[in-house]
Design a protein around this motif. Structure first.
Motif, PDB file in Angstrom:
ATOM      1  N   LEU A   1       0.829  -1.180   0.048  1.00  0.00           N
ATOM      2  CA  LEU A   1      -0.135  -0.097  -0.170  1.00  0.00           C
ATOM      3  C   LEU A   1       0.894   1.151  -0.174  1.00  0.00           C
ATOM      4  O   LEU A   1       1.895   1.323   0.613  1.00  0.00           O
ATOM      5  CB  LEU A   1      -0.942  -0.047   1.141  1.00  0.00           C
ATOM      6  CG  LEU A   1      -2.082  -1.059   1.096  1.00  0.00           C
ATOM      7  CD1 LEU A   1      -2.695  -1.006   2.651  1.00  0.00           C
ATOM      8  CD2 LEU A   1      -3.035  -0.879   0.169  1.00  0.00           C
TER       9      LEU A   1
ATOM     10  N   LEU B   1     -10.868   5.117   7.335  1.00  0.00           N
ATOM     11  CA  LEU B   1     -11.875   4.387   6.742  1.00  0.00           C
ATOM     12  C   LEU B   1     -12.863   4.291   7.571  1.00  0.00           C
ATOM     13  O   LEU B   1     -13.788   3.390   7.281  1.00  0.00           O
ATOM     14  CB  LEU B   1     -11.182   3.312   5.943  1.00  0.00           C
ATOM     15  CG  LEU B   1     -10.386   3.754   4.881  1.00  0.00           C
ATOM     16  CD1 LEU B   1      -9.617   2.504   4.394  1.00  0.00           C
ATOM     17  CD2 LEU B   1     -10.933   4.543   3.785  1.00  0.00           C
TER      18      LEU B   1
ATOM     19  N   ASN C   1      -7.331   3.701  10.571  1.00  0.00           N
ATOM     20  CA  ASN C   1      -6.535   3.822   9.748  1.00  0.00           C
ATOM     21  C   ASN C   1      -5.108   2.660  10.141  1.00  0.00           C
ATOM     22  O   ASN C   1      -4.892   2.327  11.075  1.00  0.00           O
ATOM     23  CB  ASN C   1      -6.048   5.095   9.123  1.00  0.00           C
ATOM     24  CG  ASN C   1      -5.077   5.618  10.490  1.00  0.00           C
ATOM     25  OD1 ASN C   1      -3.760   5.361  10.612  1.00  0.00           O
ATOM     26  ND2 ASN C   1      -5.716   6.269  11.464  1.00  0.00           N
TER      27      ASN C   1
ATOM     28  N   VAL D   1     -10.049  -2.999   7.458  1.00  0.00           N
ATOM     29  CA  VAL D   1      -9.713  -1.510   6.844  1.00  0.00           C
ATOM     30  C   VAL D   1      -9.151  -2.092   5.336  1.00  0.00           C
ATOM     31  O   VAL D   1      -9.199  -1.338   4.526  1.00  0.00           O
ATOM     32  CB  VAL D   1      -8.762  -0.674   7.936  1.00  0.00           C
ATOM     33  CG1 VAL D   1      -7.944   0.314   7.075  1.00  0.00           C
ATOM     34  CG2 VAL D   1      -9.499  -0.312   9.132  1.00  0.00           C
ATOM     35  N   ARG D   2      -8.119  -2.933   5.488  1.00  0.00           N
ATOM     36  CA  ARG D   2      -7.517  -3.437   4.155  1.00  0.00           C
ATOM     37  C   ARG D   2      -8.453  -3.776   3.268  1.00  0.00           C
ATOM     38  O   ARG D   2      -8.438  -3.588   1.912  1.00  0.00           O
ATOM     39  CB  ARG D   2      -6.570  -4.513   4.743  1.00  0.00           C
ATOM     40  CG  ARG D   2      -5.696  -4.937   3.519  1.00  0.00           C
ATOM     41  CD  ARG D   2      -4.843  -3.686   2.846  1.00  0.00           C
ATOM     42  NE  ARG D   2      -4.308  -4.146   1.475  1.00  0.00           N
ATOM     43  CZ  ARG D   2      -3.111  -4.467   1.030  1.00  0.00           C
ATOM     44  NH1 ARG D   2      -2.130  -4.518   2.255  1.00  0.00           N
ATOM     45  NH2 ARG D   2      -2.469  -4.808  -0.002  1.00  0.00           N
TER      46      ARG D   2
ATOM     47  N   ARG E   1      -5.137   6.843   5.621  1.00  0.00           N
ATOM     48  CA  ARG E   1      -6.596   6.972   5.066  1.00  0.00           C
ATOM     49  C   ARG E   1      -7.428   6.490   6.347  1.00  0.00           C
ATOM     50  O   ARG E   1      -7.477   5.456   6.681  1.00  0.00           O
ATOM     51  CB  ARG E   1      -7.266   6.238   3.963  1.00  0.00           C
ATOM     52  CG  ARG E   1      -6.506   6.886   2.743  1.00  0.00           C
ATOM     53  CD  ARG E   1      -6.972   6.059   1.416  1.00  0.00           C
ATOM     54  NE  ARG E   1      -8.661   6.035   1.138  1.00  0.00           N
ATOM     55  CZ  ARG E   1      -9.020   4.922   0.471  1.00  0.00           C
ATOM     56  NH1 ARG E   1      -8.118   4.333  -0.346  1.00  0.00           N
ATOM     57  NH2 ARG E   1     -10.140   4.718   0.442  1.00  0.00           N
TER      58      ARG E   1
ATOM     59  N   ASP F   1      -2.668   5.244   1.601  1.00  0.00           N
ATOM     60  CA  ASP F   1      -3.786   4.264   1.923  1.00  0.00           C
ATOM     61  C   ASP F   1      -3.317   4.037   3.185  1.00  0.00           C
ATOM     62  O   ASP F   1      -4.323   3.424   3.929  1.00  0.00           O
ATOM     63  CB  ASP F   1      -3.482   3.160   0.841  1.00  0.00           C
ATOM     64  CG  ASP F   1      -4.496   3.569  -0.410  1.00  0.00           C
ATOM     65  OD1 ASP F   1      -5.342   4.333  -0.537  1.00  0.00           O
ATOM     66  OD2 ASP F   1      -4.008   2.921  -1.630  1.00  0.00           O
TER      67      ASP F   1
ATOM     68  N   ILE G   1      -9.972  -0.931   1.418  1.00  0.00           N
ATOM     69  CA  ILE G   1      -9.199  -0.074   0.748  1.00  0.00           C
ATOM     70  C   ILE G   1      -8.834  -0.867  -0.653  1.00  0.00           C
ATOM     71  O   ILE G   1      -9.147  -0.110  -1.662  1.00  0.00           O
ATOM     72  CB  ILE G   1      -7.813  -0.280   1.152  1.00  0.00           C
ATOM     73  CG1 ILE G   1      -7.696   0.908   2.701  1.00  0.00           C
ATOM     74  CG2 ILE G   1      -6.566   0.371   0.333  1.00  0.00           C
ATOM     75  CD1 ILE G   1      -6.368   0.793   3.527  1.00  0.00           C
ATOM     76  N   ASP G   2      -8.654  -1.942  -0.833  1.00  0.00           N
ATOM     77  CA  ASP G   2      -8.396  -2.683  -1.900  1.00  0.00           C
ATOM     78  C   ASP G   2      -8.974  -4.210  -2.084  1.00  0.00           C
ATOM     79  O   ASP G   2      -8.527  -4.840  -3.080  1.00  0.00           O
ATOM     80  CB  ASP G   2      -6.760  -2.689  -2.337  1.00  0.00           C
ATOM     81  CG  ASP G   2      -6.191  -3.584  -1.315  1.00  0.00           C
ATOM     82  OD1 ASP G   2      -6.703  -4.005  -0.294  1.00  0.00           O
ATOM     83  OD2 ASP G   2      -4.951  -3.810  -1.611  1.00  0.00           O
TER      84      ASP G   2
END
Length: 192
Positions: free
Chosen positions: A24, A33, A39, A150-151, A31, A28, A154-155
């Protein structure tokens, strides 16, 4: 359970938490979230500071050069986010230094070694190394779970750890179908 068993579970949780940072960008990692600002880099900083205290100050073995964030005059939640000067490398290096210090404390003391957690209420501040090991394992795993969510936000990356994701097998289409099914189940329980 032996000290080695407990230390193994602690290290597994530490590794899982750091794995969530892999690949990341600095952006990212920072961030916020969730509505409370959770984060990834802040989670690692928090866990590192907490572990440093539990295996340091609690047993009269304070770690030198601790990152700021838990001082009495720190701003609220200063331990839950990284400042612009606290890069991934700074936070991860600090966390690894905390591991070394903690592991030295664990190796030096018996499981029944007495300590005192100064930030706990007096009536329960007397502890043993065993209790602190269990407490820090639980704390680290709790935050590794936060990091997993959280991860994923993100993606989409999810899983227990690098060598065992512990996820049901399925491609992106399967997961979308599964999520749609869960949404239908939830919708069926809505009150009108």
């Amino acid at each position: 359970m032996t000290k080695a068993d407990l230390q193994h579970y602690l290290q597994t949780a530490r590794d899982a938490l750091l794995w969530k940072l892999d690949g990341l960008t600095e952006y990212d990692l920072r961030r916020p979230l969730t509505p409370t600002g959770t984060n990834l880099l802040g989670l690692v900083k928090h866990v590192a500071l907490v572990e440093a205290g539990y295996f340091g100050e609690t047993f009269g073995r304070p770690l030198a050069d601790v990152l700021p964030g838990l001082e009495d005059d720190a701003e609220p939640n200063a331990d839950m986010w990284a400042t612009p000067s606290e890069s991934r490398a700074v936070i991860v290096d600090f966390y690894r230094r905390v591991w070394q210090h903690s592991d030295t404390t664990i190796a030096a003391l018996d499981l029944d070694a007495a300590g005192r957690v100064p930030w706990w209420p007096e009536e329960r501040s007397s502890v043993t190394l065993h209790r602190i090991l269990v407490h820090v394992i639980a704390e680290t795993n709790r935050h590794a779970g936060h990091a997993d969510i959280v991860r994923e936000l993100i993606d989409g990356a999810a899983g227990l750890r690098a060598d065992n994701d512990n996820m049901a097998p399925g491609d992106a289409a399967w997961w979308q179908s599964y999520r749609s099914h869960l949404q239908q189940v939830a919708e069926a329980t809505r009150e009108t």
